[in-house]
Design a protein around this motif. Structure first.
Motif, PDB file in Angstrom:
ATOM      1  N   VAL A   1      -2.770  11.181  -3.740  1.00  0.00           N
ATOM      2  CA  VAL A   1      -3.342  11.809  -4.929  1.00  0.00           C
ATOM      3  C   VAL A   1      -3.585  10.770  -6.009  1.00  0.00           C
ATOM      4  N   ASN A   2      -2.682   9.833  -6.130  1.00  0.00           N
ATOM      5  CA  ASN A   2      -2.718   8.864  -7.232  1.00  0.00           C
ATOM      6  C   ASN A   2      -2.955   7.442  -6.746  1.00  0.00           C
ATOM      7  N   PHE A   3      -3.928   7.238  -5.896  1.00  0.00           N
ATOM      8  CA  PHE A   3      -4.207   5.895  -5.382  1.00  0.00           C
ATOM      9  C   PHE A   3      -4.789   5.033  -6.494  1.00  0.00           C
ATOM     10  N   ARG A   4      -4.143   3.907  -6.765  1.00  0.00           N
ATOM     11  CA  ARG A   4      -4.574   2.988  -7.823  1.00  0.00           C
ATOM     12  C   ARG A   4      -4.741   1.597  -7.226  1.00  0.00           C
ATOM     13  N   PRO A   5      -5.954   1.256  -6.778  1.00  0.00           N
ATOM     14  CA  PRO A   5      -6.141  -0.053  -6.144  1.00  0.00           C
ATOM     15  C   PRO A   5      -5.942  -1.218  -7.108  1.00  0.00           C
ATOM     16  N   GLY A   6      -6.210  -1.013  -8.393  1.00  0.00           N
ATOM     17  CA  GLY A   6      -6.003  -2.089  -9.365  1.00  0.00           C
ATOM     18  C   GLY A   6      -4.546  -2.476  -9.491  1.00  0.00           C
ATOM     19  N   ARG A   7      -3.677  -1.482  -9.490  1.00  0.00           N
ATOM     20  CA  ARG A   7      -2.241  -1.744  -9.589  1.00  0.00           C
ATOM     21  C   ARG A   7      -1.744  -2.464  -8.335  1.00  0.00           C
ATOM     22  N   ILE A   8      -2.237  -2.046  -7.169  1.00  0.00           N
ATOM     23  CA  ILE A   8      -1.845  -2.710  -5.922  1.00  0.00           C
ATOM     24  C   ILE A   8      -2.339  -4.152  -5.925  1.00  0.00           C
ATOM     25  N   ALA A   9      -3.558  -4.386  -6.388  1.00  0.00           N
ATOM     26  CA  ALA A   9      -4.103  -5.748  -6.441  1.00  0.00           C
ATOM     27  C   ALA A   9      -3.291  -6.625  -7.388  1.00  0.00           C
ATOM     28  N   LEU A  10      -2.878  -6.070  -8.525  1.00  0.00           N
ATOM     29  CA  LEU A  10      -2.074  -6.835  -9.477  1.00  0.00           C
ATOM     30  C   LEU A  10      -0.720  -7.196  -8.882  1.00  0.00           C
TER      31      LEU A  10
ATOM     32  N   LEU B   1       0.796  -1.237   0.000  1.00  0.00           N
ATOM     33  CA  LEU B   1       0.000   0.000   0.000  1.00  0.00           C
ATOM     34  C   LEU B   1       0.826   1.283   0.000  1.00  0.00           C
ATOM     35  N   PRO B   2       1.854   1.424   0.794  1.00  0.00           N
ATOM     36  CA  PRO B   2       2.544   2.715   0.824  1.00  0.00           C
ATOM     37  C   PRO B   2       3.493   2.983  -0.345  1.00  0.00           C
ATOM     38  N   PHE B   3       3.789   1.994  -1.167  1.00  0.00           N
ATOM     39  CA  PHE B   3       4.755   2.179  -2.248  1.00  0.00           C
ATOM     40  C   PHE B   3       4.108   2.821  -3.468  1.00  0.00           C
ATOM     41  N   GLY B   4       4.759   3.859  -3.996  1.00  0.00           N
ATOM     42  CA  GLY B   4       4.297   4.517  -5.212  1.00  0.00           C
ATOM     43  C   GLY B   4       3.170   5.513  -4.998  1.00  0.00           C
ATOM     44  N   VAL B   5       2.858   5.841  -3.762  1.00  0.00           N
ATOM     45  CA  VAL B   5       1.783   6.779  -3.476  1.00  0.00           C
ATOM     46  C   VAL B   5       2.400   8.141  -3.194  1.00  0.00           C
TER      47      VAL B   5
END
Length: 96
Positions: free
Chosen positions: A46-55, A22-26
């Motif tokens: 600002v750029n939370f992407r749950p799909g990318r985290i799930a992948l 979760l904290p990486f890339g945010v």
């Protein structure tokens, strides 16, 4: 090992991986140079992407599950290998 056990272990690894990733890339609004919405927390992403985290969690969980199953089948690391306290007094070690 049963299929239901493998699915349960995969699910545990997936949830653990998702929380760890979760904290990486945010980036926050200050880091991205974007104006904050009134009432927004300073640490809100600002750029939370749950799909990318799930992948990513899916890939990490698949690798960890494969390693766990390989270790289960091959016996690379056993309970005896990680027993840091030794055998309790008055007990006999298990005979195979």
């Amino acid at each position: 090992m049963k299929l239901t056990s493998i699915i349960a272990i995969y699910a545990l690894f997936w949830v653990m991986s998702a929380f760890l990733l979760l904290p990486f890339g945010v980036r926050t609004a200050d880091e991205a140079g974007v104006e904050k919405v009134p009432g927004q927390a300073d640490s809100a992403p600002v750029n939370f992407r749950p799909g990318r985290i799930a992948l990513r969690a899916t890939m990490v969980a698949a690798v960890l599950t494969a390693l766990y199953i390989a270790n289960y089948e091959q016996g690379w690391i056993t309970v005896e290998d990680i027993n840091i306290f030794g055998t309790p007094p008055g007990t006999e070690p298990a005979q195979d």
